[in-house]
Design an enzyme around this catalytic site. Structure first.
Site, PDB file in Angstrom:
ATOM      1  N   CYS A  21      40.882  59.474  86.010  1.00 25.74           N
ATOM      2  CA  CYS A  21      40.817  60.888  85.654  1.00 25.74           C
ATOM      3  C   CYS A  21      42.118  61.599  86.049  1.00 25.74           C
ATOM      4  O   CYS A  21      43.135  61.400  85.402  1.00 25.74           O
ATOM      5  CB  CYS A  21      39.583  61.531  86.288  1.00 25.74           C
ATOM      6  SG  CYS A  21      39.130  63.115  85.530  1.00 25.74           S
ATOM      7  N   HIS A  60      35.334  57.971  84.628  1.00 25.95           N
ATOM      8  CA  HIS A  60      35.099  57.587  86.023  1.00 25.95           C
ATOM      9  C   HIS A  60      34.331  56.265  86.080  1.00 25.95           C
ATOM     10  O   HIS A  60      33.108  56.255  86.152  1.00 25.95           O
ATOM     11  CB  HIS A  60      34.319  58.685  86.749  1.00 25.95           C
ATOM     12  CG  HIS A  60      35.171  59.835  87.172  1.00 25.95           C
ATOM     13  ND1 HIS A  60      35.719  59.928  88.428  1.00 25.95           N
ATOM     14  CD2 HIS A  60      35.590  60.922  86.488  1.00 25.95           C
ATOM     15  CE1 HIS A  60      36.432  61.039  88.519  1.00 25.95           C
ATOM     16  NE2 HIS A  60      36.375  61.656  87.352  1.00 25.95           N
ATOM     17  N   GLU A 100      33.948  54.224  88.484  1.00 29.05           N
ATOM     18  CA  GLU A 100      33.232  54.035  89.751  1.00 29.05           C
ATOM     19  C   GLU A 100      31.832  54.640  89.708  1.00 29.05           C
ATOM     20  O   GLU A 100      30.951  54.240  90.478  1.00 29.05           O
ATOM     21  CB  GLU A 100      34.034  54.637  90.907  1.00 29.05           C
ATOM     22  CG  GLU A 100      33.953  56.138  91.095  1.00 29.05           C
ATOM     23  CD  GLU A 100      34.730  56.956  90.074  1.00 29.05           C
ATOM     24  OE1 GLU A 100      34.673  58.199  90.141  1.00 29.05           O
ATOM     25  OE2 GLU A 100      35.412  56.362  89.203  1.00 29.05           O
TER      26      GLU A 100
END
Length: 250
Positions: free
Chosen positions: A110, A209, A211
């Site tokens: 990001c 994202h 994660e």
């Protein structure tokens, strides 16, 4: 020996329990992802992630966070660009310069992808709802949406996650020009969603994202590339300065 992966953090004011204070903040999902891939996670506080730390790391994750200061890419600051941390921008750009000199594996997430673009001569859309063609790109301001990303055949991103992927979207800025980096993924409205440098051992930025959505392939690949570099440094073949560090029992 597990490779040491630095993860950049942000400085924010936060409350927890009975306390309210300035904190170095990093969502634990990054740490979990790096550990799950076999790496050792080390938090890099904002403003203290400069060039001298590159020699202590085997790999780097540039995490999400506040807007990148537009002065870094030659634009006046829009009313929509907020919470700029000039010290964080500068220290992370210094870290990226040293990472480039060492060919340190880097994954940008990001804001991290946006900073990679800026570090390599690119520029950003400061506010996608006001950018022609991207007005309805996705959610932002704490909200989330989903959209597809098509990945360029033969690119690093394509090799890791395939032709197309559905990602989470929660940002109001985006990469308008990737500079010297290659755009390897785009959303249906044409926004750059993945950028990379085919001349580096591993440098990949993604606008989403991973994660948060258990996209472990990206962290697995980063840690694998970092382990390969760490092995060279352990042998002393790389000439890049980590021999004395690893000799101290890390």
């Amino acid at each position: 020996m597990r490779p040491v992966i630095g993860i950049t953090a942000s400085t924010v004011r936060a409350s927890w329990g009975a306390w309210t204070d300035q904190v170095s903040l990093l969502p634990d999902a990054y740490v979990t992802a790096v550990r799950g891939a076999g790496g050792r996670a080390v938090l890099l506080p904002a403003g203290d992630a400069g060039s001298e730390l590159a020699g202590l790391l085997d790999g780097l994750v540039l995490a999400g966070g506040a807007d990148v200061g537009p002065a870094r890419y030659g634009q006046p600051q829009s009313e929509h660009t907020v919470a700029v941390d000039a010290g964080q921008d500068e220290s992370e750009l210094e870290l990226l310069r040293s990472a480039a000199a060492r060919d340190l594996p880097v994954l940008g997430v990001c804001r991290g992808m946006q900073l990679l673009a800026v570090a390599n001569g690119g520029r950003l859309h400061q506010h996608l709802p006001g950018a022609t063609g991207h007005e309805t790109h996705g959610a932002w301001n704490g909200e989330w949406s989903e959209h597809r990303v098509e990945l360029a055949t033969g690119s690093l991103a394509h090799r890791l996650i395939g032709d197309e992927v559905v990602v989470n979207s929660g940002h109001h800025q985006g990469v308008a020009d990737a500079g010297t980096l290659t755009v390897s993924g785009r959303s249906p409205d044409g926004l750059a969603e993945a950028i990379e440098d085919p001349d580096r051992s591993f440098l990949l930025g993604v606008q989403w994202h991973p994660e948060m959505i258990a996209m472990t392939e990206l962290f697995d690949a980063l840690v694998s590339a970092s382990a390969a570099g760490a092995a060279v440094h352990e042998r002393g073949d790389g000439g890049l300065g980590r021999g004395s560090v690893t000799g101290q029992g890390r």
